[in-house]
Design an enzyme around this catalytic site. Structure first.
Site, PDB file in Angstrom:
ATOM      1  N   LYS A  89       0.809  -1.227   0.000  1.00  0.00           N
ATOM      2  CA  LYS A  89       0.000   0.000   0.000  1.00  0.00           C
ATOM      3  C   LYS A  89       0.839   1.273   0.000  1.00  0.00           C
ATOM      4  CE  LYS A  89      -4.478  -1.541   1.471  1.00  0.00           C
ATOM      5  NZ  LYS A  89      -4.269  -2.951   1.892  1.00  0.00           N
ATOM      6  N   GLU A 111      -9.637   7.103   3.797  1.00  0.00           N
ATOM      7  CA  GLU A 111     -10.471   6.107   4.493  1.00  0.00           C
ATOM      8  C   GLU A 111      -9.585   4.925   4.848  1.00  0.00           C
ATOM      9  OE1 GLU A 111     -10.103   6.137   1.226  1.00  0.00           O
ATOM     10  OE2 GLU A 111      -9.507   4.051   0.962  1.00  0.00           O
ATOM     11  N   SER A 376       1.627  -9.836  -0.995  1.00  0.00           N
ATOM     12  CA  SER A 376       1.249  -8.428  -0.805  1.00  0.00           C
ATOM     13  C   SER A 376       1.570  -7.857   0.565  1.00  0.00           C
ATOM     14  CB  SER A 376      -0.238  -8.236  -1.111  1.00  0.00           C
ATOM     15  OG  SER A 376      -1.041  -9.038  -0.275  1.00  0.00           O
TER      16      SER A 376
END
Ligand SMILES: *Cc1c(COP(=O)(O)O)cnc(C)c1O
Length: 392
Positions: A89, A111, A376
């Protein structure tokens, strides 16, 4: 590129920009400027510098010897779990914060669901000295305490959302509302390849550093740039989009996305959007969406908070619809078992989102094939869930 977004923001029939009038000027500003900014030399210089020295890129491509032996194929792991803050991310938040600077914004709103995107956003805000407000559902705040505290330590303000189901979908609504009310000084950093155009394309481009590195790394170890299979878990679809990106037009590469089936496709407790979803509009884009017969978005469920989203990015809806991509789903228990298996065979405890992607080897024709799995994120944040599950 055939699978690239078109000028009006569509991937096939999915995507676009379905937004309230109040949001037009914000989106228009972004749309007009994002490509010209991110294609400049100076932007790329800054972006690449931070990816290298702050995030820790390039991430390794690791040959998983024992896992490969078990499944009779050559399985490589793209180690996004080794990025700063523990997942892919951060690639996106670094890109977006640099963009926000160029747009002369001083404040960031975002968010978060599980808190991973919130942490990645709070991290780059302290790096750049920018104010940071994170909207998070009340339910998620109580079940993701460590990430809430992490954001606060980093200096972010975490605002509790008590509307609707008090989870990610509602937090996204509130973050968008905040942006509408603060259009001049604030940039909204969305956390996946979702939202109105140009967000899905912009986030995919920032994450595409993953496949850009993979081209070179595979060439080095396999003598060719492409694998036979690429596997990635799909929540909104950003880590998958990032590792697919430079292979979208190479039809020799099988693209496989793995969604969360929760307690089972038929159980009404899942997040298997491609299997259960119908066309609809959520958070500004037309995509596949889990909804009831009245078009009301249904509550998703997965043991992994990061896959717990009722929609899927429009790129993935298009890859599914056009059959360019294959989408499978994996139940909670099988994901947990796969997470334990990876831990035991390779000494890597994956995030539970990621573990889903390791549960489908038996369902694919991968014998003697070159397979790359996007790892990930790491499992540190999920220790509580592993402990509760208990079977190890
Ligand atoms: C957030 C998250 C995901 C899901 O998001 P995508 O946009 O689908 O990539 C997957 N894995 C990890 C480790 C995450 O933190």
């Amino acid at each position: 590129m055939k699978y690239d977004v078109n000028k009006t923001g569509y991937y096939g029939k999915f995507g676009g920009s379905y937004i309230p009038e109040m949001l037009y000027s914000n989106i228009e500003e972004l749309n007009k400027n994002y490509l010209s900014i991110i294609n400049t030399k100076s932007f790329n210089k800054n972006f690449n510098y931070l990816l290298k020295h702050y995030v820790g890129r390039p991430t390794p491509l690791y040959f998983a010897k024992r896992l490969s032996k078990k499944y009779g194929s050559k399985i490589y792991l793209k180690r996004e779990d080794l990025c700063h803050t523990g997942a892919h991310k951060i690639n996106n938040t670094v890109g977006q914060i640099l963009l926000a600077k160029e747009l002369k914004k001083s404040k960031i709103v975002a968010e978060t669901g599980a808190g991973q995107h919130g942490v990645a956003t709070a991290t780059v805000c302290s790096l750049m000295g920018m104010d940071c407000i994170i909207y998070m559902g009340e339910v998620d705040i109580s079940r993701q305490r460590p990430n809430v505290e992490r954001m606060k330590i980093l200096g972010a303000e975490v605002r509790s959302v008590t509307s609707g189901s008090k989870t990610l979908k509602d937090a996204t609504n509130e973050a968008m509302r905040h942006w509408i009310n603060n259009p001049n000084d604030t940039h909204y950093i969305i956390g996946s390849v979702v939202g109105p155009h140009p967000y899905p394309d912009m986030v995919a481009r920032f994450q595409s550093v993953i496949s850009e590195e993979l081209l070179l790394q595979l060439k080095e170890v396999e003598g060719r740039e492409y694998p036979d299979y690429i596997l990635a878990c799909v929540g909104g679809g950003s880590n998958a989009a990032g590792i697919y990106y430079h292979y979208l037009d190479n039809l020799k590469v099988n693209l496989v996305g793995i969604e969360a089936a929760g307690l089972g496709i038929e159980s009404k407790k899942s997040a298997a959007t491609t299997q259960l979803g119908k066309e609809g509009v959520l958070h500004g884009s037309k995509t596949l969406l889990m909804q009831d017969e009245n078009g009301q978005v249904t509550e998703p469920y997965s043991i992994s908070a990061g896959l717990d989203y009722p929609g899927i990015g429009p790129l993935h809806a298009h890859l599914y619809d056009s059959k360019r991509g294959q989408y499978l789903s994996v139940e909670d228990n099988d994901a947990m078992k796969a997470g334990i298996e990876l831990s035991r065979l390779e000494g890597i405890i994956p995030a539970i989102e990621t573990a889903h992607a390791f549960a489908v080897f038996d369902r694919l024709n991968i014998k003697d094939k070159v397979v790359v799995v996007n790892l990930s994120g790491r499992g540190d944040k999920d220790l509580e869930t592993y402990i509760k599950w208990g079977k190890y």
